[in-house]
Design a protein around this motif. Structure first.
Motif, mmCIF file in Angstrom:
data_model
loop_
_atom_site.group_PDB
_atom_site.id
_atom_site.type_symbol
_atom_site.label_atom_id
_atom_site.label_comp_id
_atom_site.label_asym_id
_atom_site.label_seq_id
_atom_site.Cartn_x
_atom_site.Cartn_y
_atom_site.Cartn_z
ATOM 1 N N PRO A 98 -16.941 13.889 -9.581
ATOM 2 C CA PRO A 98 -16.386 14.860 -8.632
ATOM 3 C C PRO A 98 -15.316 15.770 -9.226
ATOM 4 O O PRO A 98 -15.150 16.893 -8.760
ATOM 5 C CB PRO A 98 -15.801 13.982 -7.519
ATOM 6 N N GLU A 188 -20.186 9.470 0.216
ATOM 7 C CA GLU A 188 -18.899 9.070 -0.355
ATOM 8 C C GLU A 188 -18.443 7.706 0.186
ATOM 9 O O GLU A 188 -17.844 6.910 -0.527
ATOM 10 C CB GLU A 188 -17.861 10.168 -0.031
ATOM 11 N N GLU A 189 -18.763 7.425 1.459
ATOM 12 C CA GLU A 189 -18.282 6.172 2.073
ATOM 13 C C GLU A 189 -18.790 4.945 1.319
ATOM 14 O O GLU A 189 -18.074 3.954 1.166
ATOM 15 C CB GLU A 189 -18.747 6.033 3.538
ATOM 16 N N GLU A 192 -16.716 4.503 -1.681
ATOM 17 C CA GLU A 192 -15.376 4.033 -1.318
ATOM 18 C C GLU A 192 -15.413 2.565 -0.910
ATOM 19 O O GLU A 192 -14.519 1.797 -1.266
ATOM 20 C CB GLU A 192 -14.806 4.905 -0.200
#
Lengths: 304, 279
Positions: A98, A188-189, A192
């Motif tokens: 990213p 993204e979750e 994460e």
């Protein structure tokens, strides 16, 4: 109640595409398979059944060339799977970071070889690897490895691998782009959630991202397979229709071209050419079926 | 945010790897381009040096322009590529509209039939295609190539475009129907403008393989007046093998139009690939 009327516009919308596609693609495909069952004797086309295939697989003159081309083709494919796809995945993994700057620039530059024609790629590498010009030997000399230089394209034992690597150089952009797209689509979750569990960096790639992009790797593998078993242009551009030295770079595409079209003293034989096309069709069909039934259905469960 | 994800050492390594690969990808193109502008002596003495006032020479390009008909080849390639892409888009969009818009018997079957060609390469049928082109007198004409490339491009075009057409709002089309528009007007005036981005993706996908194809020009249209740029440069280079200036210049002439097109369309192409159009 209204009686059902024929909706002509549907036919009008479908007709051009269906006609062109059926006439130029599907019909010739089956016609080629049919021609493989015939032979020409005294200017007349006669039905010979599977005789052409028997000649192709059994007759020493033909079978030696056929198995050689098939074996070379598999080696060509293996090199692509072992070199092109891992490099493509690695580049995509780096590009999808990213906070990487200039990602768009790198991506566009690395994709450039893919847009060039085989003729350009074949000749450009032929010149660079040529012992006459000496770019490759002098570059190896600069890093003290001059003894490693050999006229790679001219040696039977290296030529095919060299050509496969040139083809890898050209097409690495395709797996890179497809995997890059797949990596960007990972939410993204999920990453994460992995981080909270202490999975970061390289282990995040192996444990989270790689399983999620497996379907894309499957697509790349089948695209590589079909592309390789249908390849012709690069070998023809770099080594000519005879796929030298001594047929060591002959693959099914060049073998079919020589057989069907004739080359130098050899006369063209459309029926044997069709038989080779039939064999190529069978190989590609088997590959596609393995992919569709074996790999794709099993991979569903990883999809998000 | 976790530290491991933006460690500066990792960043340097990543840039290092990408720069290294970028050099590998661009080096051969760079070497060909710079050497095409040098004298024969300079090409061999210092192949990696940039052309200087001393070594600069256009002799290769002069040979290319004198001996080869590169403008004719380029014109042929342009005609074939543009007409094929136009037909792929028009026919493909029409069929995609029929498949995505209407329910009729055999819809799924027709979709599967048209999708067959995505995986099966058209080259397998070459023997029969050549026979057909000879029988219809189309051999050695640009139409032979245009028809083949149109057929080759249609399956993927129909597949991608029908995915996109399913997303066009139903209300819009029905509003058109209430206003008394014919199905044709709805397609051309309402739906086509809305799927323009998808059409651009299809066009760019088709452009590169058509422009670069060597197989079909070699077999269906090898005559001098219908040679495409790819075949033309292949034949030219084959004849001038020992004239390094001419070979390098011919290669550069073949590289430049593609590079220019790529610079213009690369954003479209990359967006097309990464938007998942090929999934």
């Amino acid at each position: 109640m209204q009686k059902p009327r024929i909706r002509w516009h549907i036919a009008v919308f479908l007709a051009p595409a269906v006609l062109v596609y059926s006439a130029i693609m599907i019909f010739p495909l089956f016609n080629t398979l049919r021609l493989a069952l015939y032979s020409k004797v005294d200017q007349e086309r006669i039905f010979v059944g599977l005789q052409n295939f028997k000649t192709l697989f059994m007759d020493p003159i033909w079978s030696e060339q056929f198995w050689n081309a098939l074996g070379n083709n598999f080696w060509f494919f293996i090199i692509h799977m072992l070199v092109q796809n891992p490099i493509g995945i690695a580049l995509a993994a780096i590009l999808s970071h990213p906070r990487l700057r200039f990602a768009a620039l790198y991506r566009s530059a690395i994709f450039i070889p893919t847009i060039l024609s085989f003729v350009i790629v074949g000749f450009a590498w032929k010149l660079i690897l040529s012992p006459i010009w000496g770019i490759a030997p002098s570059m190896l000399d600069a890093v003290g490895l001059k003894s490693l230089f050999a006229p790679w394209l001219g040696k039977e034992e290296y030529a095919l691998t060299t050509l496969a690597l040139i083809s890898v150089w050209q097409f690495v952009g395709i797996p890179m782009m497809l995997i890059y797209a797949a990596l960007l689509s990972i939410p993204e979750e999920i990453l994460e959630a992995g981080e909270i569990d202490g999975i970061t960096g390289a282990s995040a790639f192996w444990k989270i991202k790689l399983p999620l992009i497996l379907p894309s790797i499957g697509i790349i593998s089948i695209l590589t397979f079909v592309g390789n078993f249908n390849a012709f242009d690069l070998i023809y551009a770099a080594q000519g229709a005879l796929a030298g030295p001594d047929f060591s770079t002959d693959i099914l595409g060049t073998f079919m071209y020589r057989t069907f079209f004739g080359f130098q003293l050899q006369l063209g034989d459309p029926h044997m050419g069709s038989a080779i096309a039939g064999a190529m069709f069978a190989i590609i069909l088997v590959g596609v079926c393995i992919y569709l039934w074996g790999i794709q259905t099993r991979m569903r469960r990883y999809q998000l | 945010m976790n530290k491991a994800r933006n460690n500066p050492l990792n960043m340097t390594l990543m840039h290092g790897a990408l720069i290294l690969y970028t050099i590998i990808a661009l080096f051969p193109v760079f070497v060909i381009l710079i050497n095409s502008l040098k004298t024969r002596k300079a090409i061999f003495r210092e192949p990696l040096a940039l052309p200087s006032s001393d070594s600069f020479s256009l002799v290769g390009y002069q040979t290319v322009f004198k001996q080869g008909d590169f403008f004719l080849y380029m014109q042929n390639s342009l005609i074939v590529t543009v007409v094929s892409i136009f037909l792929v888009l028009l026919f493909g969009a029409m069929a995609a509209f029929a498949l995505s818009e209407y329910r009729f018997k055999g819809n799924t079957l027709m979709g599967l039939y048209l999708a067959l060609g995505i995986m099966i390469p058209i080259r397998i049928g070459t023997v029969a295609i050549l026979e057909m082109m000879v029988a219809t007198g189309l051999v050695n004409s640009l139409w032979a190539l245009i028809l083949v490339y149109t057929a080759q491009g249609l399956p993927l075009a129909v597949f991608i475009l029908s995915e996109f057409m399913r997303q066009v709002s139903e209300d819009l089309k029905n509003a058109g129907r209430i206003d008394g528009l014919s199905e044709y007007t709805i397609f051309f005036r309402l739906v086509l403008p809305l799927v323009r981005p998808a059409m651009a993706t299809v066009a760019v996908f088709n452009m590169i393989p058509i422009w670069n194809d060597l197989w079909f020009p070699l077999i269906l249209a090898p005559a001098e007046e219908v040679k495409t740029l790819t075949l033309g440069s292949q034949v030219f280079i084959g004849q001038f093998v020992t004239d390094w200036n001419a070979v390098l210049s011919a290669l550069s002439m073949a590289i430049l139009p593609v590079l220019i097109l790529y610079v213009i369309f690369s954003r479209q192409l990359i967006r097309g690939i990464t938007s998942g159009a090929v999934k």
